[in-house]
Scaffold this motif. Structure first.
Motif, PDB file in Angstrom:
ATOM      1  N   GLY A 106       0.801  -1.223   0.000  1.00  0.00           N
ATOM      2  CA  GLY A 106       0.000   0.000   0.000  1.00  0.00           C
ATOM      3  C   GLY A 106       0.827   1.263   0.000  1.00  0.00           C
ATOM      4  O   GLY A 106       0.355   2.325  -0.409  1.00  0.00           O
ATOM      5  N   GLU A 107       2.078   1.165   0.436  1.00  0.00           N
ATOM      6  CA  GLU A 107       2.973   2.329   0.460  1.00  0.00           C
ATOM      7  C   GLU A 107       4.411   1.842   0.383  1.00  0.00           C
ATOM      8  O   GLU A 107       4.789   0.886   1.055  1.00  0.00           O
ATOM      9  N   ILE A 108       5.202   2.505  -0.460  1.00  0.00           N
ATOM     10  CA  ILE A 108       6.634   2.211  -0.557  1.00  0.00           C
ATOM     11  C   ILE A 108       7.390   3.524  -0.392  1.00  0.00           C
ATOM     12  O   ILE A 108       7.163   4.475  -1.151  1.00  0.00           O
ATOM     13  N   ILE A 109       8.260   3.576   0.598  1.00  0.00           N
ATOM     14  CA  ILE A 109       9.065   4.776   0.850  1.00  0.00           C
ATOM     15  C   ILE A 109      10.534   4.415   0.692  1.00  0.00           C
ATOM     16  O   ILE A 109      11.056   3.536   1.389  1.00  0.00           O
ATOM     17  N   VAL A 110      11.198   5.070  -0.229  1.00  0.00           N
ATOM     18  CA  VAL A 110      12.630   4.872  -0.460  1.00  0.00           C
ATOM     19  C   VAL A 110      13.384   6.003   0.228  1.00  0.00           C
ATOM     20  O   VAL A 110      13.110   7.179  -0.018  1.00  0.00           O
ATOM     21  N   VAL A 111      14.295   5.646   1.117  1.00  0.00           N
ATOM     22  CA  VAL A 111      15.104   6.641   1.824  1.00  0.00           C
ATOM     23  C   VAL A 111      16.477   6.673   1.170  1.00  0.00           C
ATOM     24  O   VAL A 111      17.252   5.722   1.274  1.00  0.00           O
ATOM     25  N   ASP A 112      16.765   7.765   0.492  1.00  0.00           N
ATOM     26  CA  ASP A 112      17.946   7.874  -0.359  1.00  0.00           C
ATOM     27  C   ASP A 112      19.017   8.750   0.273  1.00  0.00           C
ATOM     28  O   ASP A 112      18.722   9.750   0.935  1.00  0.00           O
ATOM     29  N   SER A 113      20.268   8.371   0.062  1.00  0.00           N
ATOM     30  CA  SER A 113      21.401   9.167   0.539  1.00  0.00           C
ATOM     31  C   SER A 113      22.064   9.881  -0.636  1.00  0.00           C
ATOM     32  O   SER A 113      23.224   9.630  -0.966  1.00  0.00           O
ATOM     33  N   GLN A 114      21.297  10.747  -1.283  1.00  0.00           N
ATOM     34  CA  GLN A 114      21.785  11.564  -2.395  1.00  0.00           C
ATOM     35  C   GLN A 114      22.455  10.725  -3.487  1.00  0.00           C
ATOM     36  O   GLN A 114      23.622  10.960  -3.851  1.00  0.00           O
ATOM     37  N   SER A 115      21.735   9.732  -3.990  1.00  0.00           N
ATOM     38  CA  SER A 115      22.260   8.890  -5.065  1.00  0.00           C
ATOM     39  C   SER A 115      22.578   9.723  -6.297  1.00  0.00           C
ATOM     40  O   SER A 115      21.915  10.712  -6.595  1.00  0.00           O
ATOM     41  N   PHE A 144      17.993  11.452   3.003  1.00  0.00           N
ATOM     42  CA  PHE A 144      18.584  11.364   4.333  1.00  0.00           C
ATOM     43  C   PHE A 144      19.973  11.987   4.316  1.00  0.00           C
ATOM     44  O   PHE A 144      20.803  11.680   3.450  1.00  0.00           O
ATOM     45  N   HIS A 145      20.237  12.854   5.283  1.00  0.00           N
ATOM     46  CA  HIS A 145      21.541  13.506   5.414  1.00  0.00           C
ATOM     47  C   HIS A 145      22.163  13.056   6.739  1.00  0.00           C
ATOM     48  O   HIS A 145      21.704  13.426   7.819  1.00  0.00           O
ATOM     49  N   PHE A 146      23.205  12.279   6.639  1.00  0.00           N
ATOM     50  CA  PHE A 146      23.826  11.650   7.803  1.00  0.00           C
ATOM     51  C   PHE A 146      24.662  12.649   8.586  1.00  0.00           C
ATOM     52  O   PHE A 146      25.446  13.413   8.010  1.00  0.00           O
ATOM     53  N   LYS A 184      20.290   5.547   8.965  1.00  0.00           N
ATOM     54  CA  LYS A 184      19.206   5.739   8.005  1.00  0.00           C
ATOM     55  C   LYS A 184      17.870   5.105   8.390  1.00  0.00           C
ATOM     56  O   LYS A 184      16.825   5.755   8.349  1.00  0.00           O
ATOM     57  N   LYS A 185      17.889   3.833   8.769  1.00  0.00           N
ATOM     58  CA  LYS A 185      16.622   3.144   9.030  1.00  0.00           C
ATOM     59  C   LYS A 185      15.933   3.686  10.280  1.00  0.00           C
ATOM     60  O   LYS A 185      14.723   3.924  10.269  1.00  0.00           O
ATOM     61  N   ASN A 186      16.698   3.868  11.359  1.00  0.00           N
ATOM     62  CA  ASN A 186      16.077   4.394  12.576  1.00  0.00           C
ATOM     63  C   ASN A 186      15.603   5.824  12.386  1.00  0.00           C
ATOM     64  O   ASN A 186      14.564   6.222  12.930  1.00  0.00           O
ATOM     65  N   TRP A 187      16.346   6.605  11.615  1.00  0.00           N
ATOM     66  CA  TRP A 187      15.902   7.969  11.329  1.00  0.00           C
ATOM     67  C   TRP A 187      14.561   7.947  10.613  1.00  0.00           C
ATOM     68  O   TRP A 187      13.647   8.713  10.950  1.00  0.00           O
ATOM     69  N   ALA A 188      14.436   7.055   9.644  1.00  0.00           N
ATOM     70  CA  ALA A 188      13.185   6.953   8.890  1.00  0.00           C
ATOM     71  C   ALA A 188      12.041   6.504   9.796  1.00  0.00           C
ATOM     72  O   ALA A 188      10.931   7.057   9.730  1.00  0.00           O
ATOM     73  N   LEU A 189      12.296   5.527  10.648  1.00  0.00           N
ATOM     74  CA  LEU A 189      11.250   5.039  11.544  1.00  0.00           C
ATOM     75  C   LEU A 189      10.795   6.113  12.519  1.00  0.00           C
ATOM     76  O   LEU A 189       9.629   6.142  12.931  1.00  0.00           O
ATOM     77  N   GLU A 190      11.700   6.998  12.887  1.00  0.00           N
ATOM     78  CA  GLU A 190      11.366   8.054  13.841  1.00  0.00           C
ATOM     79  C   GLU A 190      10.699   9.264  13.197  1.00  0.00           C
ATOM     80  O   GLU A 190       9.876   9.931  13.832  1.00  0.00           O
ATOM     81  N   ASN A 191      11.018   9.537  11.930  1.00  0.00           N
ATOM     82  CA  ASN A 191      10.623  10.823  11.348  1.00  0.00           C
ATOM     83  C   ASN A 191       9.624  10.780  10.193  1.00  0.00           C
ATOM     84  O   ASN A 191       8.976  11.792   9.917  1.00  0.00           O
ATOM     85  N   LEU A 192       9.478   9.663   9.523  1.00  0.00           N
ATOM     86  CA  LEU A 192       8.591   9.625   8.367  1.00  0.00           C
ATOM     87  C   LEU A 192       7.153   9.319   8.777  1.00  0.00           C
ATOM     88  O   LEU A 192       6.910   8.499   9.663  1.00  0.00           O
ATOM     89  N   ARG A 208      11.833  -8.124  10.201  1.00  0.00           N
ATOM     90  CA  ARG A 208      11.630  -7.050   9.223  1.00  0.00           C
ATOM     91  C   ARG A 208      10.205  -6.506   9.186  1.00  0.00           C
ATOM     92  O   ARG A 208       9.992  -5.363   8.793  1.00  0.00           O
ATOM     93  N   LEU A 209       9.215  -7.319   9.507  1.00  0.00           N
ATOM     94  CA  LEU A 209       7.817  -6.877   9.472  1.00  0.00           C
ATOM     95  C   LEU A 209       7.348  -6.670  10.906  1.00  0.00           C
ATOM     96  O   LEU A 209       7.382  -7.598  11.717  1.00  0.00           O
ATOM     97  N   PHE A 210       6.912  -5.447  11.225  1.00  0.00           N
ATOM     98  CA  PHE A 210       6.523  -5.157  12.599  1.00  0.00           C
ATOM     99  C   PHE A 210       5.617  -3.933  12.650  1.00  0.00           C
ATOM    100  O   PHE A 210       5.520  -3.159  11.687  1.00  0.00           O
ATOM    101  N   LYS A 211       4.936  -3.789  13.782  1.00  0.00           N
ATOM    102  CA  LYS A 211       4.101  -2.610  14.001  1.00  0.00           C
ATOM    103  C   LYS A 211       5.006  -1.420  14.286  1.00  0.00           C
ATOM    104  O   LYS A 211       5.827  -1.470  15.214  1.00  0.00           O
ATOM    105  N   HIS A 212       4.823  -0.383  13.512  1.00  0.00           N
ATOM    106  CA  HIS A 212       5.768   0.741  13.518  1.00  0.00           C
ATOM    107  C   HIS A 212       5.995   1.329  14.904  1.00  0.00           C
ATOM    108  O   HIS A 212       7.126   1.644  15.284  1.00  0.00           O
ATOM    109  N   ARG A 213       4.956   1.465  15.676  1.00  0.00           N
ATOM    110  CA  ARG A 213       5.078   2.195  16.945  1.00  0.00           C
ATOM    111  C   ARG A 213       5.915   1.466  17.994  1.00  0.00           C
ATOM    112  O   ARG A 213       6.380   2.090  18.963  1.00  0.00           O
TER     113      ARG A 213
END
Length: 297
Positions: A29-38, A56-58, A65-73, A135-140
């Motif tokens: 239902g949703e795909i989010i790609v977190v890119d590091s300035q490819s 994502f800016h490190f 990257k992954k934890n930042w996305a889980l916290e902010n998106l 890999r599959l889990f409830k976001h919160r």
């Protein structure tokens, strides 16, 4: 009808992998790609497949990257699935994910998936198999564990950290294909970075802390064995024997042999880099003590 799950994919210059990986989860239902300035057009490929792209800016340390996305998106769905660009999901994943994410009485909060490693054009049926990842889990209630705040010189993505879920977990029936090492050259490049991470984390890890907070006994055991192995002599040889004999990589033929030998080389890099870091830290400490003594005099 799309499956109510948000797929999170961290990338950097993954143009050669993206199309295959994104196509395997087109049902999400949703795909989010977190890119590091490819710089290879990865972001455009992702958008062409209907994915959202976040940059994502490190900052050099934490979060990665992954934890930042889980916290902010702002995820659209309650369930999140982490998929790397070099991983491919099978067709049977769609009905299994649909059953999990649409069941209001689901008693589990996270799911482990097994990975099949592809190396030198072949599925390794013994070396590094099975290889379970949550890999599959409830976001919160799921985040990647934090093993160190130090600059690990290993890039901006989590390396060997695992997701920790505050709840009960199970194992998926479907398995993903992992094309992590399309060539020996890529293997060497990746494990040069990974050994930077290993060496720096080894300085802060203790036997008591290893495996803490991990739901899966297999991963917890792997952590404890890794910590114990760090005090043993001949670690590179032991790593080779573990993969080639204990995991029965010998049954994977020449591919299994080369895979085990390369991991022995990787272990040697970890040993030497950790030794170098310890000596550097000791030298710096002595210099600081000398400076303190000179100032007092």
């Amino acid at each position: 009808m799309k499956v109510p799950v948000s797929v999170l994919m961290p990338i950097k210059n993954e143009a050669s992998n993206l199309q295959r990986s994104l196509a395997s989860v087109s049902w999400a239902g949703e795909i989010i790609v977190v890119d590091s300035q490819s710089t290879d057009g990865s972001a455009d490929i992702a958008k062409a497949h209907g994915a959202q792209v976040a940059q994502f800016h490190f900052n050099g340390t934490w979060p990665k990257k992954k934890n930042w996305a889980l916290e902010n998106l702002p995820f659209k769905h309650e369930w999140v699935f982490i998929l790397d660009a070099d991983e491919v999901m099978p067709p049977e994943a769609e009905p299994e994910f649909r059953g999990i994410t649409t069941n209001p009485d689901m008693a589990l909060d996270g799911w482990w998936i097994n990975r099949r490693f592809m190396f030198m054009g072949k599925w390794l049926k013994h070396a590094y198999y099975p290889n379970w990842n949550l890999r599959l889990f409830k976001h919160r209630i799921g985040r990647y564990e934090k093993l160190t705040e130090a600059d690990t010189a290993s890039g901006d993505n989590e390396v060997h950290e695992h997701v920790v879920v505050s709840g009960k977990t199970g194992q998926l029936k479907c398995e993903m294909d992992h094309y992590a090492f399309p060539s020996v050259d890529v293997f060497v490049e990746k494990h040069n970075r990974y050994s930077n991470w290993e060496a720096r984390v080894a300085l802060e890890r203790s036997l008591k802390e290893s495996g803490r907070s991990l739901q899966n006994q297999q991963v917890g055991l792997r952590r404890r064995l890794k910590s114990f192995s760090q005090i043993l002599p001949c670690r590179p040889l032991l790593r080779f024997l573990f993969i080639f004999l204990w995991q029965r990589g010998i049954l994977d033929g020449m591919e299994g042999y080369h895979f085990a030998r390369l991991h022995g080389m990787y272990e040697y890099l970890c040993v030497v880099k950790a030794l170098e870091l310890k000596r550097t830290n000791l030298t710096n400490h002595r210099q600081q003590q000398s400076e303190i003594v000179l100032k007092r005099n």
